[in-house]
Design a protein around this motif. Structure first.
Motif, mmCIF file in Angstrom:
data_model
loop_
_atom_site.group_PDB
_atom_site.id
_atom_site.type_symbol
_atom_site.label_atom_id
_atom_site.label_comp_id
_atom_site.label_asym_id
_atom_site.label_seq_id
_atom_site.Cartn_x
_atom_site.Cartn_y
_atom_site.Cartn_z
ATOM 1 N N PRO B 62 0.713 -1.206 0.056
ATOM 2 C CA PRO B 62 -0.130 -0.129 -0.089
ATOM 3 C C PRO B 62 0.750 1.297 0.164
ATOM 4 O O PRO B 62 0.380 2.311 -0.374
ATOM 5 N N ASP B 65 1.661 1.971 -3.660
ATOM 6 C CA ASP B 65 0.257 2.650 -4.114
ATOM 7 C C ASP B 65 0.569 4.123 -4.510
ATOM 8 O O ASP B 65 0.169 4.818 -5.379
ATOM 9 N N ARG B 66 1.293 4.693 -3.277
ATOM 10 C CA ARG B 66 1.336 6.270 -3.062
ATOM 11 C C ARG B 66 2.381 6.865 -3.854
ATOM 12 O O ARG B 66 2.606 8.111 -3.477
ATOM 13 N N TYR B 69 1.122 8.237 -7.761
ATOM 14 C CA TYR B 69 -0.299 8.247 -7.289
ATOM 15 C C TYR B 69 -1.382 8.186 -8.337
ATOM 16 O O TYR B 69 -2.462 8.085 -8.090
ATOM 17 N N ALA B 72 -1.088 3.322 -10.008
ATOM 18 C CA ALA B 72 -0.676 2.529 -8.659
ATOM 19 C C ALA B 72 -0.494 1.100 -9.124
ATOM 20 O O ALA B 72 0.422 0.445 -8.609
ATOM 21 N N GLU B 76 2.865 -1.240 -8.163
ATOM 22 C CA GLU B 76 2.545 -2.609 -7.231
ATOM 23 C C GLU B 76 3.278 -3.725 -8.217
ATOM 24 O O GLU B 76 3.933 -4.618 -7.472
ATOM 25 N N THR B 108 -3.688 0.956 -16.384
ATOM 26 C CA THR B 108 -3.313 2.090 -15.635
ATOM 27 C C THR B 108 -2.502 3.091 -16.797
ATOM 28 O O THR B 108 -2.541 4.266 -16.668
ATOM 29 N N HIS B 153 -5.944 4.148 -5.539
ATOM 30 C CA HIS B 153 -5.004 3.423 -4.726
ATOM 31 C C HIS B 153 -5.758 1.773 -4.896
ATOM 32 O O HIS B 153 -6.463 1.499 -3.915
ATOM 33 N N THR B 154 -5.503 1.083 -5.789
ATOM 34 C CA THR B 154 -6.293 -0.081 -6.055
ATOM 35 C C THR B 154 -5.871 -1.215 -5.067
ATOM 36 O O THR B 154 -6.681 -1.975 -4.754
ATOM 37 N N GLY B 155 -4.661 -1.336 -4.852
ATOM 38 C CA GLY B 155 -4.192 -2.537 -3.938
ATOM 39 C C GLY B 155 -4.606 -3.657 -4.485
ATOM 40 O O GLY B 155 -5.065 -4.705 -3.951
#
Lengths: 161, 393
Positions: B62, B65-66, B69, B72, B76, B108, B153-155
Motif C-alpha cells: 500500500p 500505491d502512493r 499516485y 498505482a 505494485e 493504468t 490506490h487499487t491495492g
C-alpha cells in the motif's frame, strides 16, 4: 532481465584479475564487486569496449552496512541498449568516498547527489549539493542509525534556498 | 552596456499550476531567453525507501500505491515481480493472474496518459481536451473500482497473484470501453494533431537526441520519441508480454510533438494488448496455491483450523526470502520503474531502492531548458510528464 553471459564474465576476469574482489550470480543476475582504485578504469572499460557497450547507467544507489568496514557499498546498475545485457557493479566506499562516473554517464548527476545526501558518501571529482533535502540538513536519513521518525528540527533549517 | 549575468532571476513554482505538482525552477533570464536554470525538488519527500525497510514485504504494497499516485497498478506490479524473483516463484504464478496483471497495467497506462494529455493540453491552452480526457479516465477508474474496490490506490496486486478475479460486469464494461475508446482517441487527435497552435507550440521544442537521451538514462515515451526503441515490455518481457502482439511506437524527432505522438500511439497499443488478453485469458485460479506465500481464502480462515493457523503464521512472521539481491523492472507509464531489493534473510527488506523514472527523466531539465523561451518551459515540462510524488518519493 538478461545479464552478461559466462564468456563476458571470463573477459572481465582476464582483463582485471585481482582488481575484481568478487563475482557472484543470484537468480540470473551478475554482480561484480570492484576495488575502489580500479572503479574508474573498470567503468570506462564497460562503457567503451565493443563487447560490453554499456551505454546506459540505469541507477546509482548505496547500501549501509554499519558493522562492516568500509561502511557503505555503492551500487551501479548498467545496461547496454544495443547488446541488451545488464550488469550490477558494486564498490565499497573507503573513507566514505568514491570517484564520480558523471563524465561517463550523465544519469549520475542527480542519482549521485541523492546518494550523497541520503548516506553521506562523497563522490570525488564533481560538485555535490543535496538534492531532495534542505542544504543545511545535518543528517543522512537512509543510514541505518537514523530513526524512522527522524529528529525534531528547528524551523530555521527549512529555508528552501 | 552588456551584462554577463542574467537580467532577471525568475522563480517558477513550487505552486505553479503547470509544473505538474511541486516542482520549482529557478530560471535565469536574458530577455525572454533562458540562459541557465536550476530545478529544486524534494517538497513531497516522504522517505518511502526508509519506510519500506521497517515493514514486512506484504505491508509495503500500500505504500507503493502512493509513490506514483496516478499509476498505482504498475508500481505494485514492479514491486511484486521483484519480490517474486527474490523468492524464486516467478514460474508458479497462475496464468490467469498474469493476464489480469497485464490488463490492469495497461489500463493504468491509459489512465495515466489521459491525465498527461488533459493537463498538457490545458497548459498549452486547449481547454476542451482536458474535459474529454477526464471523461474517459473516469471510465477507467470505474473499471478499477469494479474489480479492485479502489479507484486510485487499487491495492490489486498480491505477492503470488492478484487480489480478486474478474466479475461479469467488469468484463462487460471493459469490452464496452475497448469499443469506444479508439474513437475517443480520434476525437482528441482531431483537436490537437493538426491544430496549428498546437504544432507551433510543440514542434521543434525541447529536442533531445537519441545519444543524449540514453546518456542521461531517460526511459519511457521520452526515449522512444528520440528514436530508441527501448521498452522493458519488449526487451525483457515480464508477465505474458512475450506472448502478445503489439508495436512499440518510435519517433525520431525527439521534440515535444514526437512525445505527444508516442503517447497517443501507446494508448492505441494498450487497447490492442487488453483486447488480446481478454481473448487469450484462460480460466483458473488467480493466486498461487502455496499458503506460505499468500493468505488463504477467507472462507478457510473463518471455518477451518488449518486456514486460521496459516493466516496468522503469515501475518505474524511474514515472508522470509533468502539472502540475496534482485532488480526487477516494469515499463510504467513514465518509463522504466525498477525495484532493487537487498534481502538479509529476514522478513523485511534490508534495503529497497526504487528507480524512479520521473526523477531520472527530469534531471536533464536544466540543460534542456537552455536557450528556450519562457513560454516553452511549460510545454517541455508537460512533455516529460514528471510526477512529483515519484520524483521525491
Amino acid at each position: 532481465m538478461k545479464f552478461i553471459d559466462e564468456s563476458l564474465i571470463d573477459v572481465l576476469k582476464k582483463h582485471f584479475k585481482d582488481k575484481i574482489e568478487e563475482i557472484g550470480t543470484f537468480r540470473g543476475e551478475v554482480t561484480v564487486v570492484v576495488k575502489k582504485s580500479a572503479l574508474k578504469e573498470f567503468m570506462g572499460f564497460l562503457r567503451h569496449d565493443d563487447r560490453f557497450q554499456m551505454d546506459m547507467l540505469v541507477d546509482v544507489t548505496a547500501v549501509d552496512y554499519p558493522e562492516h568496514n568500509p561502511r557503505f557499498q555503492v551500487v551501479y546498475h548498467l545496461r547496454s541498449i544495443p547488446m541488451k545485457h545488464n550488469l550490477r557493479v558494486k564498490c565499497w566506499a573507503e573513507n566514505d568516498e568514491v570517484p564520480t562516473v558523471l563524465d561517463l554517464w550523465k544519469t549520475a548527476d542527480w542519482t549521485e547527489r541523492e546518494v550523497y545526501e541520503m548516506f553521506g558518501v562523497r563522490f570525488t571529482g564533481r560538485e555535490l549539493r543535496k538534492l531532495l533535502l534542505p542544504q543545511n540538513y545535518p543528517y543522512h536519513p537512509l543510514r541505518k542509525d537514523f530513526p524512522l521518525e527522524g529528529y525534531e528540527e528547528p524551523c530555521e533549517l527549512w529555508d528552501w534556498e | 552596456m552588456e551584462r554577463e549575468k542574467a537580467d532577471l532571476i525568475l522563480n517558477m513554482g513550487p505552486q505553479h499550476p503547470s509544473t505538474h505538482g511541486v516542482l520549482r525552477l529557478v530560471l535565469e533570464l536574458k530577455g525572454e531567453k533562458i540562459i541557465g536554470s536550476d530545478a529544486v525538488i524534494g517538497y513531497v519527500h516522504r522517505g518511502v525507501e526508509k519506510l519500506a525497510e521497517t515493514r514486512k514485504y506484504m505491508q509495503i504494497l500500500p505504500v507503493f500505491d502512493r509513490v506514483d499516485y496516478v499509476s498505482a497498478n504498475t508500481n505494485e506490479l514492479g514491486f511484486v515481480l521483484a519480490v517474486e524473483k527474490l523468492l524464486g516463484i516467478e514460474d508458479k504464478i497462475p496464468e490467469r493472474a498474469q493476464f489480469l496483471r497485464v490488463i490492469m497495467a495497461e489500463l493504468t497506462r491509459i489512465s495515466s496518459h489521459l491525465i498527461w494529455l488533459g493537463t498538457h493540453a490545458l497548459e498549452l491552452g486547449a481547454m476542451s481536451v482536458f474535459l474529454y480526457a477526464f471523461r474517459e479516465r473516469e471510465k477507467v477508474l470505474d473499471l478499477f473500482e469494479e474489480i479492485a474496490g479502489g479507484r486510485l490506490h487499487t491495492g490489486y496486486m498480491r505477492i503470488g497473484g492478484v487480489a480478486y478475479d474478474t466479475t461479469d460486469r467488469f468484463i462487460e464494461e471493459l469490452e464496452e470501453f475497448l469499443e469506444i475508446f479508439p474513437h475517443k482517441l480520434d476525437e482528441y487527435e482531431d483537436l490537437l494533431t493538426e491544430n496549428r497552435i498546437w504544432l507551433s507550440r510543440t514542434k521543434g521544442v525541447g529536442v533531445i537526441d537519441k545519444e543524449t537521451a540514453v546518456n542521461w538514462g531517460i526511459t519511457g515515451p521520452t526515449l522512444r520519441a528520440a528514436g530508441c526503441d527501448y521498452d522493458v515490455r519488449k526487451y525483457y518481457p515480464y508477465c505474458v508480454y512475450g506472448r502478445l502482439d503489439f508495436n512499440v511506437p518510435v519517433y525520431t524527432e525527439g521534440d515535444v510533438y514526437a512525445r505527444y505522438r508516442v503517447r497517443m500511439d501507446e494508448m492505441r497499443e494498450s487497447v490492442k494488448i487488453i483486447r488480446q488478453c481478454l481473448d487469450k485469458m484462460p480460466e483458473g485460479p488467480v493466486q498461487i496455491e502455496d499458503t506460505t506465500i499468500i493468505l488463504p481464502p477467507k472462507e478457510e480462515v473463518y471455518n477451518t483450523m488449518v486456514g486460521l493457523i496459516q493466516h496468522f503464521e503469515l501475518v505474524i512472521h511474514g515472508l522470509t526470502p533468502p539472502v540475496g539481491e534482485v532488480y526487477a523492472a516494469v515499463e510504467g507509464p513514465r518509463g522504466e520503474l525498477g525495484y532493487y531489493i537487498v534481502s538479509d534473510g529476514s522478513n523485511k527488506p534490508y534495503r529497497l531502492r526504487i528507480r524512479p523514472p520521473s526523477l531520472i527523466n527530469i534531471a536533464i531539465l536544466p540543460e534542456l531548458l537552455k536557450d528556450h523561451y519562457v513560454a516553452d518551459v511549460i510545454s517541455i515540462i508537460g512533455s516529460l510528464d514528471p510526477l512529483m510524488g515519484e520524483v521525491d518519493r
